[in-house]
Write a protein that holds these residues in place. Sequence first.
Motif, PDB file in Angstrom:
ATOM      1  N   VAL A  25     -15.416 -40.556 -11.529  1.00 38.23           N
ATOM      2  CA  VAL A  25     -15.838 -41.920 -11.209  1.00 38.23           C
ATOM      3  C   VAL A  25     -17.019 -42.395 -12.052  1.00 38.23           C
ATOM      4  O   VAL A  25     -17.339 -43.582 -12.068  1.00 38.23           O
ATOM      5  CB  VAL A  25     -16.187 -42.060  -9.708  1.00 38.23           C
ATOM      6  CG1 VAL A  25     -14.944 -41.851  -8.856  1.00 38.23           C
ATOM      7  CG2 VAL A  25     -17.288 -41.097  -9.292  1.00 38.23           C
ATOM      8  N   PHE A  26     -17.696 -41.468 -12.751  1.00 40.77           N
ATOM      9  CA  PHE A  26     -18.856 -41.847 -13.560  1.00 40.77           C
ATOM     10  C   PHE A  26     -19.068 -40.797 -14.641  1.00 40.77           C
ATOM     11  O   PHE A  26     -18.934 -39.600 -14.390  1.00 40.77           O
ATOM     12  CB  PHE A  26     -20.116 -41.934 -12.695  1.00 40.77           C
ATOM     13  CG  PHE A  26     -21.384 -42.188 -13.472  1.00 40.77           C
ATOM     14  CD1 PHE A  26     -21.679 -43.454 -13.946  1.00 40.77           C
ATOM     15  CD2 PHE A  26     -22.259 -41.152 -13.738  1.00 40.77           C
ATOM     16  CE1 PHE A  26     -22.842 -43.680 -14.668  1.00 40.77           C
ATOM     17  CE2 PHE A  26     -23.425 -41.365 -14.461  1.00 40.77           C
ATOM     18  CZ  PHE A  26     -23.724 -42.628 -14.923  1.00 40.77           C
ATOM     19  N   VAL A  27     -19.399 -41.262 -15.843  1.00 38.77           N
ATOM     20  CA  VAL A  27     -19.730 -40.363 -16.949  1.00 38.77           C
ATOM     21  C   VAL A  27     -20.973 -40.903 -17.636  1.00 38.77           C
ATOM     22  O   VAL A  27     -21.064 -42.089 -17.927  1.00 38.77           O
ATOM     23  CB  VAL A  27     -18.573 -40.266 -17.965  1.00 38.77           C
ATOM     24  CG1 VAL A  27     -18.970 -39.391 -19.147  1.00 38.77           C
ATOM     25  CG2 VAL A  27     -17.309 -39.731 -17.315  1.00 38.77           C
ATOM     26  N   GLU A  28     -21.927 -40.009 -17.883  1.00 36.80           N
ATOM     27  CA  GLU A  28     -23.119 -40.350 -18.661  1.00 36.80           C
ATOM     28  C   GLU A  28     -23.068 -39.541 -19.945  1.00 36.80           C
ATOM     29  O   GLU A  28     -23.096 -38.314 -19.909  1.00 36.80           O
ATOM     30  CB  GLU A  28     -24.386 -40.011 -17.873  1.00 36.80           C
ATOM     31  CG  GLU A  28     -25.661 -40.359 -18.604  1.00 36.80           C
ATOM     32  CD  GLU A  28     -26.892 -39.978 -17.805  1.00 36.80           C
ATOM     33  OE1 GLU A  28     -27.800 -39.356 -18.386  1.00 36.80           O
ATOM     34  OE2 GLU A  28     -26.937 -40.280 -16.599  1.00 36.80           O
ATOM     35  N   THR A  29     -22.937 -40.235 -21.068  1.00 38.08           N
ATOM     36  CA  THR A  29     -22.852 -39.558 -22.356  1.00 38.08           C
ATOM     37  C   THR A  29     -24.206 -39.654 -23.071  1.00 38.08           C
ATOM     38  O   THR A  29     -25.008 -40.543 -22.772  1.00 38.08           O
ATOM     39  CB  THR A  29     -21.741 -40.171 -23.230  1.00 38.08           C
ATOM     40  OG1 THR A  29     -22.018 -41.563 -23.433  1.00 38.08           O
ATOM     41  CG2 THR A  29     -20.383 -40.005 -22.586  1.00 38.08           C
ATOM     42  N   PRO A  30     -24.460 -38.756 -24.014  1.00 38.83           N
ATOM     43  CA  PRO A  30     -25.751 -38.772 -24.714  1.00 38.83           C
ATOM     44  C   PRO A  30     -25.834 -39.899 -25.733  1.00 38.83           C
ATOM     45  O   PRO A  30     -24.825 -40.384 -26.232  1.00 38.83           O
ATOM     46  CB  PRO A  30     -25.794 -37.404 -25.398  1.00 38.83           C
ATOM     47  CG  PRO A  30     -24.362 -37.068 -25.625  1.00 38.83           C
ATOM     48  CD  PRO A  30     -23.615 -37.649 -24.446  1.00 38.83           C
ATOM     49  N   GLU A  31     -27.073 -40.274 -26.025  1.00 42.22           N
ATOM     50  CA  GLU A  31     -27.345 -41.302 -27.029  1.00 42.22           C
ATOM     51  C   GLU A  31     -27.292 -40.703 -28.427  1.00 42.22           C
ATOM     52  O   GLU A  31     -27.678 -39.548 -28.631  1.00 42.22           O
ATOM     53  CB  GLU A  31     -28.744 -41.889 -26.805  1.00 42.22           C
ATOM     54  CG  GLU A  31     -28.920 -42.628 -25.492  1.00 42.22           C
ATOM     55  CD  GLU A  31     -28.211 -43.959 -25.475  1.00 42.22           C
ATOM     56  OE1 GLU A  31     -28.166 -44.633 -26.521  1.00 42.22           O
ATOM     57  OE2 GLU A  31     -27.693 -44.320 -24.396  1.00 42.22           O
ATOM     58  N   ALA A  32     -26.849 -41.485 -29.391  1.00 41.69           N
ATOM     59  CA  ALA A  32     -26.895 -41.063 -30.792  1.00 41.69           C
ATOM     60  C   ALA A  32     -28.340 -40.769 -31.169  1.00 41.69           C
ATOM     61  O   ALA A  32     -29.265 -41.447 -30.720  1.00 41.69           O
ATOM     62  CB  ALA A  32     -26.315 -42.156 -31.692  1.00 41.69           C
ATOM     63  N   GLY A  33     -28.528 -39.729 -31.965  1.00 40.66           N
ATOM     64  CA  GLY A  33     -29.862 -39.349 -32.404  1.00 40.66           C
ATOM     65  C   GLY A  33     -30.484 -38.239 -31.575  1.00 40.66           C
ATOM     66  O   GLY A  33     -31.469 -37.630 -31.995  1.00 40.66           O
ATOM     67  N   GLY A  81     -27.080 -29.232 -32.612  1.00 38.62           N
ATOM     68  CA  GLY A  81     -27.013 -30.251 -33.649  1.00 38.62           C
ATOM     69  C   GLY A  81     -27.540 -31.575 -33.157  1.00 38.62           C
ATOM     70  O   GLY A  81     -28.262 -31.640 -32.160  1.00 38.62           O
ATOM     71  N   GLU A  82     -27.161 -32.625 -33.851  1.00 34.71           N
ATOM     72  CA  GLU A  82     -27.599 -33.977 -33.508  1.00 34.71           C
ATOM     73  C   GLU A  82     -26.404 -34.810 -33.076  1.00 34.71           C
ATOM     74  O   GLU A  82     -25.380 -34.846 -33.755  1.00 34.71           O
ATOM     75  CB  GLU A  82     -28.270 -34.647 -34.709  1.00 34.71           C
ATOM     76  CG  GLU A  82     -28.768 -36.053 -34.391  1.00 34.71           C
ATOM     77  CD  GLU A  82     -29.407 -36.738 -35.586  1.00 34.71           C
ATOM     78  OE1 GLU A  82     -29.283 -37.974 -35.673  1.00 34.71           O
ATOM     79  OE2 GLU A  82     -30.005 -36.047 -36.431  1.00 34.71           O
ATOM     80  N   VAL A  83     -26.558 -35.468 -31.930  1.00 32.96           N
ATOM     81  CA  VAL A  83     -25.510 -36.365 -31.447  1.00 32.96           C
ATOM     82  C   VAL A  83     -25.417 -37.548 -32.408  1.00 32.96           C
ATOM     83  O   VAL A  83     -26.418 -38.206 -32.682  1.00 32.96           O
ATOM     84  CB  VAL A  83     -25.814 -36.857 -30.010  1.00 32.96           C
ATOM     85  CG1 VAL A  83     -24.785 -37.888 -29.572  1.00 32.96           C
ATOM     86  CG2 VAL A  83     -25.867 -35.687 -29.040  1.00 32.96           C
ATOM     87  N   VAL A  84     -24.221 -37.781 -32.924  1.00 30.79           N
ATOM     88  CA  VAL A  84     -24.024 -38.925 -33.809  1.00 30.79           C
ATOM     89  C   VAL A  84     -23.324 -40.073 -33.084  1.00 30.79           C
ATOM     90  O   VAL A  84     -23.392 -41.213 -33.531  1.00 30.79           O
ATOM     91  CB  VAL A  84     -23.256 -38.554 -35.106  1.00 30.79           C
ATOM     92  CG1 VAL A  84     -24.087 -37.595 -35.959  1.00 30.79           C
ATOM     93  CG2 VAL A  84     -21.901 -37.971 -34.819  1.00 30.79           C
ATOM     94  N   GLU A  85     -22.688 -39.757 -31.948  1.00 26.30           N
ATOM     95  CA  GLU A  85     -22.013 -40.804 -31.175  1.00 26.30           C
ATOM     96  C   GLU A  85     -21.705 -40.286 -29.779  1.00 26.30           C
ATOM     97  O   GLU A  85     -21.241 -39.168 -29.611  1.00 26.30           O
ATOM     98  CB  GLU A  85     -20.707 -41.202 -31.865  1.00 26.30           C
ATOM     99  CG  GLU A  85     -19.957 -42.318 -31.187  1.00 26.30           C
ATOM    100  CD  GLU A  85     -18.641 -42.671 -31.895  1.00 26.30           C
ATOM    101  OE1 GLU A  85     -17.902 -43.487 -31.344  1.00 26.30           O
ATOM    102  OE2 GLU A  85     -18.348 -42.112 -32.971  1.00 26.30           O
ATOM    103  N   GLY A  86     -21.993 -41.124 -28.780  1.00 25.74           N
ATOM    104  CA  GLY A  86     -21.535 -40.867 -27.421  1.00 25.74           C
ATOM    105  C   GLY A  86     -20.328 -41.754 -27.173  1.00 25.74           C
ATOM    106  O   GLY A  86     -20.210 -42.838 -27.760  1.00 25.74           O
TER     107      GLY A  86
END
Length: 121
Positions: A33-41, A68-73
């Motif tokens: 019912v809900f997803v929180e994804t990480p921010e780029a960077g 590593g580094e998140v490039v896209e959520g």
Amino acid sequence: MKFTKDHEWVRLEGDIAVVGITKHAADQLGDVVFVETPEAGKSVNRGDSFAVVESVKAASDVYAPVSGEVVEGNDALAGGPETVNADPEGDGWFAKIKVADPAEVEALMDRATYDQYVSTL
């Protein structure tokens, strides 16, 4: 595709790891019912909690299978969390991470090993 014991999957696209939760995990959660994804960077270390998935049953952390580094959520999940149930190992991906150490990917389980692991649970 590679897998963790915490039921995340990784699909490499060059040096970018596309990451999500497995079908097994989605099935265990029930209706998402809900997803929180990480921010780029955002920098993540392997094993860090980097996303949250909530279902009608429970809320669960999602752990980074690689550093590593998140490039896209996957922002589409905010408006369509049910995608995680419908296509957990496809359009239901959580984030794309620029891999810091390719050896971390190689250390993950392949599909056959993961399926064997799940059969013991």
